[in-house]
Design an enzyme around this catalytic site. Sequence first.
Site, mmCIF file in Angstrom:
data_model
loop_
_atom_site.group_PDB
_atom_site.id
_atom_site.type_symbol
_atom_site.label_atom_id
_atom_site.label_comp_id
_atom_site.label_asym_id
_atom_site.label_seq_id
_atom_site.Cartn_x
_atom_site.Cartn_y
_atom_site.Cartn_z
ATOM 1 N N HIS A 98 -3.467 -6.048 2.527
ATOM 2 C CA HIS A 98 -2.557 -7.079 3.041
ATOM 3 C C HIS A 98 -3.214 -8.440 3.232
ATOM 4 O O HIS A 98 -2.579 -9.378 3.679
ATOM 5 C CB HIS A 98 -1.934 -6.640 4.370
ATOM 6 C CG HIS A 98 -0.995 -5.481 4.228
ATOM 7 N ND1 HIS A 98 -0.486 -4.804 5.311
ATOM 8 C CD2 HIS A 98 -0.464 -4.877 3.138
ATOM 9 C CE1 HIS A 98 0.307 -3.822 4.887
ATOM 10 N NE2 HIS A 98 0.333 -3.848 3.579
ATOM 11 N N SER A 123 0.878 -1.182 0.000
ATOM 12 C CA SER A 123 0.000 0.000 0.000
ATOM 13 C C SER A 123 0.909 1.222 0.000
ATOM 14 O O SER A 123 0.970 1.990 0.942
ATOM 15 C CB SER A 123 -0.949 -0.026 1.201
ATOM 16 O OG SER A 123 -0.275 0.158 2.412
ATOM 17 N N GLU A 150 1.671 -9.406 6.939
ATOM 18 C CA GLU A 150 2.555 -9.053 8.060
ATOM 19 C C GLU A 150 2.362 -9.975 9.269
ATOM 20 O O GLU A 150 2.747 -9.643 10.387
ATOM 21 C CB GLU A 150 2.316 -7.593 8.470
ATOM 22 C CG GLU A 150 2.707 -6.617 7.365
ATOM 23 C CD GLU A 150 2.482 -5.154 7.755
ATOM 24 O OE1 GLU A 150 1.932 -4.880 8.841
ATOM 25 O OE2 GLU A 150 2.869 -4.290 6.956
ATOM 26 N N ASP A 192 1.609 8.270 7.323
ATOM 27 C CA ASP A 192 2.500 7.367 6.593
ATOM 28 C C ASP A 192 2.526 7.817 5.127
ATOM 29 O O ASP A 192 3.436 8.557 4.709
ATOM 30 C CB ASP A 192 1.992 5.927 6.756
ATOM 31 C CG ASP A 192 2.734 4.907 5.912
ATOM 32 O OD1 ASP A 192 3.739 5.266 5.277
ATOM 33 O OD2 ASP A 192 2.313 3.734 5.858
ATOM 34 N N HIS A 236 8.726 -1.281 9.379
ATOM 35 C CA HIS A 236 8.934 -2.284 8.334
ATOM 36 C C HIS A 236 8.052 -1.962 7.127
ATOM 37 O O HIS A 236 7.281 -1.015 7.148
ATOM 38 C CB HIS A 236 8.576 -3.675 8.877
ATOM 39 C CG HIS A 236 7.117 -3.839 9.263
ATOM 40 N ND1 HIS A 236 6.561 -5.040 9.633
ATOM 41 C CD2 HIS A 236 6.094 -2.933 9.337
ATOM 42 C CE1 HIS A 236 5.278 -4.900 9.893
ATOM 43 N NE2 HIS A 236 4.973 -3.639 9.728
ATOM 44 N N LYS A 261 7.462 -0.159 14.450
ATOM 45 C CA LYS A 261 6.292 -0.914 13.963
ATOM 46 C C LYS A 261 6.828 -2.011 13.058
ATOM 47 O O LYS A 261 7.281 -1.730 11.948
ATOM 48 C CB LYS A 261 5.398 0.057 13.199
ATOM 49 C CG LYS A 261 4.101 -0.544 12.680
ATOM 50 C CD LYS A 261 3.406 0.468 11.772
ATOM 51 C CE LYS A 261 2.082 -0.045 11.287
ATOM 52 N NZ LYS A 261 1.767 0.453 9.934
ATOM 53 N N GLU A 276 -3.171 5.628 12.283
ATOM 54 C CA GLU A 276 -2.295 5.952 11.145
ATOM 55 C C GLU A 276 -3.131 6.118 9.874
ATOM 56 O O GLU A 276 -4.078 5.351 9.651
ATOM 57 C CB GLU A 276 -1.296 4.789 10.991
ATOM 58 C CG GLU A 276 -0.283 4.958 9.870
ATOM 59 C CD GLU A 276 0.672 3.751 9.823
ATOM 60 O OE1 GLU A 276 0.977 3.152 10.880
ATOM 61 O OE2 GLU A 276 1.104 3.400 8.709
ATOM 62 N N ASP A 320 -4.060 1.151 11.579
ATOM 63 C CA ASP A 320 -3.569 1.791 10.360
ATOM 64 C C ASP A 320 -4.692 1.646 9.348
ATOM 65 O O ASP A 320 -4.917 0.556 8.814
ATOM 66 C CB ASP A 320 -2.281 1.129 9.844
ATOM 67 C CG ASP A 320 -1.772 1.815 8.565
ATOM 68 O OD1 ASP A 320 -2.425 2.782 8.113
ATOM 69 O OD2 ASP A 320 -0.733 1.375 8.027
ATOM 70 N N GLU A 342 -4.829 -2.478 9.258
ATOM 71 C CA GLU A 342 -4.106 -3.027 10.418
ATOM 72 C C GLU A 342 -4.756 -2.652 11.744
ATOM 73 O O GLU A 342 -5.078 -1.491 11.972
ATOM 74 C CB GLU A 342 -2.655 -2.521 10.427
ATOM 75 C CG GLU A 342 -1.860 -3.006 9.237
ATOM 76 C CD GLU A 342 -0.562 -2.226 9.034
ATOM 77 O OE1 GLU A 342 0.058 -1.803 10.024
ATOM 78 O OE2 GLU A 342 -0.193 -2.025 7.856
ATOM 79 N N LYS A 351 9.853 5.094 6.995
ATOM 80 C CA LYS A 351 10.227 3.931 6.188
ATOM 81 C C LYS A 351 11.370 4.396 5.296
ATOM 82 O O LYS A 351 11.135 5.122 4.318
ATOM 83 C CB LYS A 351 9.047 3.477 5.326
ATOM 84 C CG LYS A 351 7.881 2.862 6.096
ATOM 85 C CD LYS A 351 6.685 2.651 5.174
ATOM 86 C CE LYS A 351 5.561 1.881 5.856
ATOM 87 N NZ LYS A 351 4.286 1.993 5.092
HETATM 88 P P1 PGA Z 1 3.197 -1.251 2.837
HETATM 89 O O1 PGA Z 1 2.266 -0.626 3.943
HETATM 90 O O2 PGA Z 1 2.394 -2.392 2.271
HETATM 91 O O3 PGA Z 1 3.296 -0.129 1.821
HETATM 92 O O4 PGA Z 1 4.480 -1.643 3.416
HETATM 93 C C1 PGA Z 1 2.367 -0.816 5.287
HETATM 94 C C2 PGA Z 1 1.718 0.370 5.921
HETATM 95 O O5 PGA Z 1 0.813 0.985 5.312
HETATM 96 O O6 PGA Z 1 2.119 0.773 7.009
HETATM 97 ZN ZN ZN Z 2 0.663 2.639 6.906
#
Ligand code: PGA
Ligand code: ZN
Length: 417
Positions: free
Chosen positions: A148, A44, A201, A308, A361, A384, A282, A237, A158, A333
Amino acid sequence: MASLSIITGLKARKIFNSRGEETVEVEVKTLGGFGCAAAPSGKSRGKYEVVPFPEGGVEKAVERFESHVKPKILGLDADNQELIDKTLHEVDGTENFGFIGGNLAYAVSLAVAEASASTHHQPLFARFGGVKRLLPVPLGNVLGGGKHAGRGAPDIQEFLVLPFGCKSFSEAYTANTRIHRRLGSLLGEKVLGFTGGKGDEGAWAPPLTNEKALEFVLKVVEEVSGEMGVKVGVGLDVAASSLWNPKKGVYEYVGEGKNRDKGEQLEYILSLIKKFKLVYVEDPFHEDDFESFSELTGKVNKCLICGDDLFVTNREKLSFGVKVKAANSLIIKPNQVGTVTDTYKTIVLAKSSGYVPVMSHRSGETTNTHIAHLAVGFGCPIIKTGVVGGERIAKLNELLRIEETSKGKIPFAKLNL
Ligand code: PGA
Ligand code: ZN
């Protein structure tokens, strides 16, 4: 005699991440040390992140590593991280690492940092300075959906737990593992059609609505925190950019069969914060809606509102956010910006602006432990990085080792929640 930290060898290769996708790994040799780092990948992803790979994918990135990056980095001093990272930008020549790819930049930058640490027989976190070191509180993903997980799981990406009232990192990590395990058993007992499936995750992915999911999580959090005598809060999240339909101007909650416009989304998030005593939210709005972020942040008390996709670890974006009081926390990140130096600059601004930086992560990870060291070295009060799964516990177990070997010299972060 030449300095032991002079870079004498570099190598890049294609490897695979926890989702089985291709990514890049880089090795760096100095006269006296060695470093190796691989890049994680998001699913994402924010639209303002740097480009992860150039057109042509990992193979093209490795090709450009050979022809453009390696010749410029060979012979430089691994102790001079700023020069390395500046060189990566110069070689790339674009605003967004479009030519070499942000993931290649990340792997080179971190491998150099590790080679420098190894040259001086230091742990990696000791190479990062300028801010007070901290052992971070682990923010753990225990239930999830969105991008996810598969169909039927909640629309919200999340459901997180934050053990903010613990004495030590090890106690906090223990709390998260207990909650994750207990939640799995409870879902197995109570949710018809739940087969023990997990998302990218390692979070449980049951067929539940957002609110039902929150009820289960809160119940287990209250049980485990009561038993352990520690404080644990619940977080989300929302990853709202993934729900946003710009043509219709609504957030689409497909699983619930509901659309929410901007105002309704704000009301909805506020109601969840109140009802479930959330301590962390988030990306409650999409990546261009600074206005709603500011409105929400102005209305909450003792709840981290974290950006984020909104900030993508980018200093300029954060600087604008600080001006309009968009949030009080941000996700870090490193591969959203590509280098250690860019990451550091964003963290320094966050800290001086009263924002809580959350080292994070990606959903597609490797077993690398670099972000554990970045969190400690750059003094991020929260990390996280999931709760279970080899690629997640690699970071958490590394933090246990750092906690043990630092013998109380690095304080455990305190969160004012
Ligand atoms: P990602 O997202 O799939 O882009 O790593 C994780 C997140 O939104 O925190
Ligand atoms: Zn996020």
